[in-house]
Motif scaffolding. Sequence first.
Motif, PDB file in Angstrom:
ATOM      1  N   TRP A 160      -4.190 -13.605   4.549  1.00  0.00           N
ATOM      2  CA  TRP A 160      -4.949 -12.789   5.515  1.00  0.00           C
ATOM      3  C   TRP A 160      -5.852 -13.660   6.402  1.00  0.00           C
ATOM      4  N   ASP A 179       4.883  -6.264   5.865  1.00  0.00           N
ATOM      5  CA  ASP A 179       3.675  -7.077   5.812  1.00  0.00           C
ATOM      6  C   ASP A 179       3.639  -8.303   4.906  1.00  0.00           C
ATOM      7  N   TYR A 180       2.452  -8.940   4.965  1.00  0.00           N
ATOM      8  CA  TYR A 180       2.257 -10.280   4.389  1.00  0.00           C
ATOM      9  C   TYR A 180       2.221 -10.289   2.865  1.00  0.00           C
ATOM     10  N   HIS A 181       2.140  -9.114   2.254  1.00  0.00           N
ATOM     11  CA  HIS A 181       2.158  -9.097   0.792  1.00  0.00           C
ATOM     12  C   HIS A 181       3.537  -9.438   0.246  1.00  0.00           C
ATOM     13  N   HIS A 198       2.710  -7.072   9.973  1.00  0.00           N
ATOM     14  CA  HIS A 198       1.736  -6.221  10.676  1.00  0.00           C
ATOM     15  C   HIS A 198       0.520  -6.974  11.194  1.00  0.00           C
ATOM     16  N   ILE A 199       0.378  -8.217  10.813  1.00  0.00           N
ATOM     17  CA  ILE A 199      -0.815  -8.970  11.239  1.00  0.00           C
ATOM     18  C   ILE A 199      -0.365 -10.082  12.192  1.00  0.00           C
ATOM     19  N   ARG A 232     -11.644  -0.141   8.451  1.00  0.00           N
ATOM     20  CA  ARG A 232     -11.950  -0.683   7.133  1.00  0.00           C
ATOM     21  C   ARG A 232     -13.054  -1.699   7.301  1.00  0.00           C
ATOM     22  N   ASN A 292      -4.761 -11.756   0.143  1.00  0.00           N
ATOM     23  CA  ASN A 292      -5.973 -11.462   0.911  1.00  0.00           C
ATOM     24  C   ASN A 292      -7.005 -12.587   1.005  1.00  0.00           C
ATOM     25  N   ARG A 294       0.842  -1.204   0.000  1.00  0.00           N
ATOM     26  CA  ARG A 294       0.000   0.000   0.000  1.00  0.00           C
ATOM     27  C   ARG A 294       0.867   1.239   0.000  1.00  0.00           C
ATOM     28  N   ALA A 304      -6.809   4.147   4.236  1.00  0.00           N
ATOM     29  CA  ALA A 304      -7.118   3.602   5.571  1.00  0.00           C
ATOM     30  C   ALA A 304      -6.271   2.358   5.750  1.00  0.00           C
ATOM     31  N   SER A 305      -5.136   2.534   6.366  1.00  0.00           N
ATOM     32  CA  SER A 305      -4.212   1.408   6.561  1.00  0.00           C
ATOM     33  C   SER A 305      -3.358   1.683   7.786  1.00  0.00           C
ATOM     34  N   GLY A 306      -3.417   0.753   8.724  1.00  0.00           N
ATOM     35  CA  GLY A 306      -2.608   0.905   9.941  1.00  0.00           C
ATOM     36  C   GLY A 306      -1.138   1.017   9.577  1.00  0.00           C
ATOM     37  N   LEU A 307      -0.763   0.235   8.597  1.00  0.00           N
ATOM     38  CA  LEU A 307       0.637   0.227   8.143  1.00  0.00           C
ATOM     39  C   LEU A 307       1.060   1.637   7.708  1.00  0.00           C
ATOM     40  N   TYR A 328      -2.430  -9.781  -4.976  1.00  0.00           N
ATOM     41  CA  TYR A 328      -3.042  -9.002  -3.894  1.00  0.00           C
ATOM     42  C   TYR A 328      -4.362  -9.611  -3.413  1.00  0.00           C
ATOM     43  N   THR A 338     -13.157  -1.813   1.522  1.00  0.00           N
ATOM     44  CA  THR A 338     -11.805  -2.326   1.276  1.00  0.00           C
ATOM     45  C   THR A 338     -11.913  -3.681   0.605  1.00  0.00           C
ATOM     46  N   ARG A 339     -10.997  -3.996  -0.272  1.00  0.00           N
ATOM     47  CA  ARG A 339     -10.913  -5.300  -0.943  1.00  0.00           C
ATOM     48  C   ARG A 339     -12.303  -5.784  -1.413  1.00  0.00           C
TER      49      ARG A 339
HETATM   50  C1  G6P Z   1      -3.870  -4.055   7.285  1.00  0.00           C
HETATM   51  C2  G6P Z   1      -2.605  -4.592   6.676  1.00  0.00           C
HETATM   52  C3  G6P Z   1      -1.934  -3.542   5.849  1.00  0.00           C
HETATM   53  C4  G6P Z   1      -2.896  -2.971   4.849  1.00  0.00           C
HETATM   54  C5  G6P Z   1      -4.132  -2.464   5.556  1.00  0.00           C
HETATM   55  C6  G6P Z   1      -5.140  -1.953   4.574  1.00  0.00           C
HETATM   56  O1  G6P Z   1      -3.591  -3.090   8.214  1.00  0.00           O
HETATM   57  O2  G6P Z   1      -1.762  -5.040   7.679  1.00  0.00           O
HETATM   58  O3  G6P Z   1      -0.845  -4.074   5.164  1.00  0.00           O
HETATM   59  O4  G6P Z   1      -2.307  -1.903   4.141  1.00  0.00           O
HETATM   60  O5  G6P Z   1      -4.685  -3.542   6.274  1.00  0.00           O
HETATM   61  O6  G6P Z   1      -5.451  -2.932   3.643  1.00  0.00           O
HETATM   62  P1  G6P Z   1      -5.283  -2.716   2.102  1.00  0.00           P
HETATM   63  O7  G6P Z   1      -5.520  -4.053   1.503  1.00  0.00           O
HETATM   64  O8  G6P Z   1      -6.287  -1.692   1.723  1.00  0.00           O
HETATM   65  O9  G6P Z   1      -3.911  -2.214   1.891  1.00  0.00           O
END
Ligand code: G6P
Length: 740
Positions: free
Chosen positions: A350, A396-398, A420-421, A532, A346, A260, A279-282, A341, A569-570
């Motif tokens: 995820w 992160d996991y991506h 991050h997860i 999200r 995801n 992201r 909107a992402s904690g990361l 992605y 989201t997603r």
């Molecule tokens: C979580 C994940 C982040 C991601 C965020 C938003 O916080 O740990 O890596 O950026 O969700 O999700 P998205 O798929 O919109 O990036």
Amino acid sequence: MRVTMRYGAIALAITLVVVLAIWPFATAFVNQWAQRDVEMRSQMLFNAARDQVLSLQGPEDGPRLTVLMERLAEDEGVLAVGLCESGTLRLASSDMPEGFACEQIAVGAGEVFTRADYAGIRAMVAAYPLSAPAEDVRFVILHDYADVEERRSQARIFLLLAAIGVAFGGAALASLVAFWIMRSWTISVRRAIEDAREGRAEDIKHTPTEIGTEIRAALSELDFARRSIDTVHTEWNPETLRIALANELPGSEVIVVSNREPYIHNRDENGEMIVQRPASGLVSALEPVTRACGGTWIAHGSGTGDREAVDGNDRVMVPPSSPAYTLRRIWLTDEEQEGYYYGFANEGLWPLCHIAFVRPVFREPDWRMYQKVNERFAEAVVAEAKRPDPIVLIQDYHLALAPRMIRDRLPDATIITFWHIPWPNSETFGICPYKEEIIDGLLGSSILGFHTQFHCNNFIETVDRVIESRIDRESDSITLKGYEAFVRPYPISIEWPPAAMEGQKPVPEARKAVRKRLGLPEDVQLAVGIERFDYTKGILDRMHGVDALLTAHPELIGHFCFMQAAAPTRSKLANYKSLQEEAEALAREISERHGGPFDVIQLVARHHDPEEVFELFRAAELCIVSSLHDGMNLVAKEFVAARDDEQGVLILSAFAGASRELGEALIVNPYDAHAMGEAFYWALTMEASEQRERMRVMREQVEARNVYRWAGQMLLDAARLRKKQRIMRLIEKERGRAQG
Ligand code: G6P
């Protein structure tokens, strides 16, 4: 200086031991030598005088013989001389002691030596036969024994000095050799440390070193001590982070890598370019850190206006208002996004890592795309790196495979990967068909971070079960393919003070504005949930909690409202689409069932900018974070940061990492709707003083453990690791050199 003294003392001690050991032999030798000396001098004197004495044996030769004897007695160390005939002293020099008697002299065929004492005058008497024994004429020489003694002690002193000299010389020589060896060793180690401090690039060969475990232990103890010092004493902010970076990693290059991007350029429906913060904690965590450190952030360019905003190298400086770092965008095709992605990240990883009872899906084509896109990111890192040893912060996991891919291309890089997860237990992770590859990919990192120790333990346990590696449980490190990765907890956080607090209205005004916007009476009690639209967040569960609250306390109808702000989201994924539909239906159903002048649950499904989010936080009586499972959850921390009035109650899921730090929140089990209803009621009726006490403690916690600390600790650990590796390498090199 201290070292020199130590070597001096060693040399002295060796000397002492040597001298004490040889002393008895030396004394015997000196005694013998003194005796021989007297004998020789005596013999020489006699030899020189014999002929004259023999020629003066006539009756009238007496006076001349006496003169001769006087002269002989003047010889050094000679006391007197005399002539004994048949046991009687015929003639003698004037100094002949009174008590001397010829009978006392032992009789022998040759010269005879006797020791005698004449009223305090000690002498050594030598008697030489001048004729056949029958006539018994003897020439007598008395040597002063005091003189003998003096010579003897002089000889002893000389010998002692000689022994000391020789021993000390030898010891000094030995010490000098030892000192020289140690000194060249110390110089090489010191040079190594200086090299490490100056950040000089050295060739890193990632081979397991054979340095003694003592050195390793000492270094890790040092690490531990420093780690605790940092934790206790440093007040973290952008400035201290910058200073830490400049001091500990001078001249280093920082590259952040995430899927992201921190800023999305979008063309809105009117064709206007707008810049959005996702909107992402990361992103919330990393953005202020990158702003402070500078460098390059590599991410997927997902906005409709992203391509227009970049230069010829796909780069754009951000933040747009005050550029501080480079955003390098990577373009993905729809097919790549689908597989990498939406698919593998995801729909596979995820749900695999979150306990939300959503079945993970693993498809082979998704996996191939995931590998391919990870390669793309790794290549971009190599292309962006200006040095062979950048600090790469992978997020992160991506990007689980990217650490190994980067390590293969940039072996000297320090790679910090942050997950991050949550990391599930080994049994759960075991269902992933590509588990070995994912773990291998992650173990290309130098440091692998999770939010909690619990997740670190889960990871180590998984590695133990899945692949063959060397795990050191003392230092929480894993060695694979000759490279050691450290697994560490770094609880992520937010910037303090948050940028979104700037320009916020006072709380009473925010309350008024928000209620007006939502069409609510001014005195209504407001609960908010902001995240999200994700099934891990427990959005449905909190609605059930609201239902339970109103069922138990119908008197609240018309006085209470729950506002859920949820950013879509997603949405391409079925689970996300159905969640949104389900949530909308549930909100409607609960609102209708309880009735009242306004909808008790208001669901606003759109993106909210940070300023809006903070305004909502400030307007609310309470904030609910009811994640079914969450690595940390920064919404909880943002709510606390927004409440500078020290009011408001946080209801927080026990299954969010944040609950480990924010113990003053009302901790709930989101699966227990009844308990959540009670928590709502408790929050709505909590005294202002209790709210203040709880909020104050939480605010102190979030302020001190802010995101600069999170990043600072990772970077300091990276700095230590780099220094340690350089020292180890140079010691290795030095050893190799010493061994020829
Ligand atoms: C979580 C994940 C982040 C991601 C965020 C938003 O916080 O740990 O890596 O950026 O969700 O999700 P998205 O798929 O919109 O990036």
